[in-house]
Design an enzyme around this catalytic site. Sequence first.
Site, PDB file in Angstrom:
ATOM      1  N   HIS A  16       0.875  -1.245   0.053  1.00  0.00           N
ATOM      2  CA  HIS A  16       0.037   0.005   0.155  1.00  0.00           C
ATOM      3  C   HIS A  16       1.004   1.507  -0.056  1.00  0.00           C
ATOM      4  O   HIS A  16       1.530   1.725   1.145  1.00  0.00           O
ATOM      5  CB  HIS A  16      -0.857  -0.036   1.275  1.00  0.00           C
ATOM      6  CG  HIS A  16      -1.846   1.256   1.165  1.00  0.00           C
ATOM      7  ND1 HIS A  16      -2.998   0.888   1.504  1.00  0.00           N
ATOM      8  CD2 HIS A  16      -1.659   2.524   1.124  1.00  0.00           C
ATOM      9  CE1 HIS A  16      -3.712   2.135   1.662  1.00  0.00           C
ATOM     10  NE2 HIS A  16      -2.989   3.004   1.370  1.00  0.00           N
ATOM     11  N   HIS A  18       1.553   5.299  -1.590  1.00  0.00           N
ATOM     12  CA  HIS A  18       1.260   6.714  -2.646  1.00  0.00           C
ATOM     13  C   HIS A  18       2.633   7.020  -3.141  1.00  0.00           C
ATOM     14  O   HIS A  18       3.696   7.440  -2.517  1.00  0.00           O
ATOM     15  CB  HIS A  18       0.469   7.612  -1.587  1.00  0.00           C
ATOM     16  CG  HIS A  18      -0.691   7.038  -0.858  1.00  0.00           C
ATOM     17  ND1 HIS A  18      -1.976   7.311  -1.696  1.00  0.00           N
ATOM     18  CD2 HIS A  18      -0.862   6.390   0.287  1.00  0.00           C
ATOM     19  CE1 HIS A  18      -2.758   6.608  -0.653  1.00  0.00           C
ATOM     20  NE2 HIS A  18      -2.220   6.194   0.074  1.00  0.00           N
ATOM     21  N   LYS A  99      -8.974  -0.251  -5.809  1.00  0.00           N
ATOM     22  CA  LYS A  99      -8.979   0.447  -4.430  1.00  0.00           C
ATOM     23  C   LYS A  99     -10.313   1.168  -4.062  1.00  0.00           C
ATOM     24  O   LYS A  99     -10.518   2.065  -5.004  1.00  0.00           O
ATOM     25  CB  LYS A  99      -7.861   1.132  -4.267  1.00  0.00           C
ATOM     26  CG  LYS A  99      -7.846   2.017  -2.761  1.00  0.00           C
ATOM     27  CD  LYS A  99      -7.501   1.221  -1.804  1.00  0.00           C
ATOM     28  CE  LYS A  99      -7.752   2.074  -0.604  1.00  0.00           C
ATOM     29  NZ  LYS A  99      -6.589   3.035  -0.192  1.00  0.00           N
ATOM     30  N   HIS A 138     -10.444   1.237   1.825  1.00  0.00           N
ATOM     31  CA  HIS A 138     -10.133   2.139   3.235  1.00  0.00           C
ATOM     32  C   HIS A 138     -11.243   1.976   3.901  1.00  0.00           C
ATOM     33  O   HIS A 138     -12.457   2.742   3.555  1.00  0.00           O
ATOM     34  CB  HIS A 138      -9.906   3.617   2.332  1.00  0.00           C
ATOM     35  CG  HIS A 138      -9.513   4.380   3.585  1.00  0.00           C
ATOM     36  ND1 HIS A 138      -8.238   5.331   3.690  1.00  0.00           N
ATOM     37  CD2 HIS A 138     -10.167   4.840   4.804  1.00  0.00           C
ATOM     38  CE1 HIS A 138      -8.486   5.823   4.684  1.00  0.00           C
ATOM     39  NE2 HIS A 138      -9.251   5.646   5.433  1.00  0.00           N
ATOM     40  N   HIS A 172      -4.479  -0.656   5.746  1.00  0.00           N
ATOM     41  CA  HIS A 172      -3.878  -0.080   6.929  1.00  0.00           C
ATOM     42  C   HIS A 172      -4.826  -0.286   8.142  1.00  0.00           C
ATOM     43  O   HIS A 172      -5.267   0.929   8.690  1.00  0.00           O
ATOM     44  CB  HIS A 172      -3.482   1.266   6.407  1.00  0.00           C
ATOM     45  CG  HIS A 172      -4.697   1.976   5.840  1.00  0.00           C
ATOM     46  ND1 HIS A 172      -6.043   2.274   6.186  1.00  0.00           N
ATOM     47  CD2 HIS A 172      -4.528   2.885   4.482  1.00  0.00           C
ATOM     48  CE1 HIS A 172      -6.542   2.634   5.252  1.00  0.00           C
ATOM     49  NE2 HIS A 172      -5.819   3.147   4.354  1.00  0.00           N
ATOM     50  N   ASP A 244       1.377   2.419   3.553  1.00  0.00           N
ATOM     51  CA  ASP A 244       0.541   3.614   3.470  1.00  0.00           C
ATOM     52  C   ASP A 244       1.626   5.053   3.502  1.00  0.00           C
ATOM     53  O   ASP A 244       1.124   5.973   3.954  1.00  0.00           O
ATOM     54  CB  ASP A 244      -0.432   3.732   4.434  1.00  0.00           C
ATOM     55  CG  ASP A 244      -1.642   4.642   3.966  1.00  0.00           C
ATOM     56  OD1 ASP A 244      -1.566   5.112   2.911  1.00  0.00           O
ATOM     57  OD2 ASP A 244      -2.288   5.123   5.035  1.00  0.00           O
ATOM     58  N   ALA A 260      -3.308  14.768   5.613  1.00  0.00           N
ATOM     59  CA  ALA A 260      -3.088  13.357   6.423  1.00  0.00           C
ATOM     60  C   ALA A 260      -2.275  12.420   5.338  1.00  0.00           C
ATOM     61  O   ALA A 260      -2.412  12.530   4.416  1.00  0.00           O
ATOM     62  CB  ALA A 260      -4.716  12.641   6.583  1.00  0.00           C
TER      63      ALA A 260
HETATM   64  C1  NCD Z   1      -3.506   8.997   2.373  1.00  0.00           C
HETATM   65  C2  NCD Z   1      -2.864  10.271   1.302  1.00  0.00           C
HETATM   66  O1  NCD Z   1      -2.370  11.000   1.573  1.00  0.00           O
HETATM   67  O2  NCD Z   1      -2.894   9.936   0.101  1.00  0.00           O
HETATM   68  N1  NCD Z   1      -3.274   9.666   3.502  1.00  0.00           N
HETATM   69  C3  NCD Z   1      -3.237   8.976   4.824  1.00  0.00           C
HETATM   70  O3  NCD Z   1      -3.477   9.611   5.808  1.00  0.00           O
HETATM   71  N2  NCD Z   1      -3.327   7.967   4.787  1.00  0.00           N
HETATM   72  C4  NCD Z   1      -4.811   8.556   1.772  1.00  0.00           C
HETATM   73  C5  NCD Z   1      -5.027   7.307   2.509  1.00  0.00           C
HETATM   74  O4  NCD Z   1      -4.470   6.295   2.227  1.00  0.00           O
HETATM   75  O5  NCD Z   1      -6.150   7.314   3.479  1.00  0.00           O
HETATM   76 ZN    ZN Z   2      -3.319   5.096   1.749  1.00  0.00          ZN
END
Ligand code: NCD
Ligand code: ZN
Length: 342
Positions: A16, A18, A99, A138, A172, A244, A260
């Site tokens: 997972h 980004h 997702k 999620h 997560h 994550d 976040a």
């Molecule tokens: C993630 C993001 O910034 O893309 N943020 C997070 O707090 N984990 C998105 C997500 O996975 O919730």
């Molecule tokens: Zn994420």
Amino acid sequence: MPATQKITLHNPLDMHLHLRDEEMLHNIAQSSAKSFSGAIVMPNLVPPVTTKEAVIAYRSRIKEAIDDEAFTPYMTLFFKPDYSRAFLEEVRDEITAIKLYPAGITTNSEGGVSGFDVEELRETLEAMADLNIPLCVHGETNGFVMDREAEFVPIYEKLAKAFPKLKIIMEHITTKESVAALDRYENLYATITVHHLFITLDDVAGGMLQPHLFCKPIAKRPEDREALLRVALEAHPKVMFGSDSAPHPKHAKENCGCAAGVFTAPVALQLLTELFEKHNAPIENLQAFVSTNAQKIYGITPLQKSVTLIKEPFVVPAEYNGVVPMFAGEEIAYSIEEVNVG
Ligand code: NCD
Ligand code: ZN
């Protein structure tokens, strides 16, 4: 794990991740590509990745950003309840998973799902099950922030029962309720981040507010962390590592209205090694948690890459190209000594 040592992890996978796009992608992609064999890449770009063309184009932008690094981006689509069977058949070979975000629950999720009506989702989810495309979720409601994940467990159960052939990955997870759900349904699996194994809400907001530890889902109580630790350290076969790692520019975190996401990619393997050692968990379990479980669950064969970690202090840099990592400026116990491909 013995106390002084080097350990070698084979083919680590981040299930997972980004990777973002454009400048941020170029700034941070190497952090994962250097030490992981591959990663499940999240589709929450602006606009989200919802077409075959977008998946293919995003994959090539990632490949360009990682240069020649041996690293497989396992691509995902952003779930839409109107994906038809014909569309899924056509996109099948380009993706590893889809997702699902509840609408508006986290960064760039406005186009997600509202309401979880089984009949409305049936065509898409049955086609996914038939085509063996896992559904990554999620799992948070829009309730009180500490209860959102536990409140989502009945939705996981409803989906798991209605679509028994569909692999559902609870992404997560942060609560003991999600851990308990794992063993109740054969088709429920989970990813766990490194930060949720280290921190609780106290570390985020118990003293001075720590924006770089703020993420969705928010870190929970000590007993939740205990439950996560138990299944991670024993390498429960339905649990996989998914960082994550979610980079935001420093100004978006150190801001009134903090984005976040915790950026852990460059320190994840070092921290996991430290954690497994601290808890005297066998190295085989770490290997299973960071790679073999995921290979079995997803049916993937990663690129061959070995990462040797040595018990030598590593001072986490203050920033990586404008992004502040978890534990910035702090000393952690393990360093990456070398990475071998092939
Ligand atoms: C993630 C993001 O910034 O893309 N943020 C997070 O707090 N984990 C998105 C997500 O996975 O919730
Ligand atoms: Zn994420």
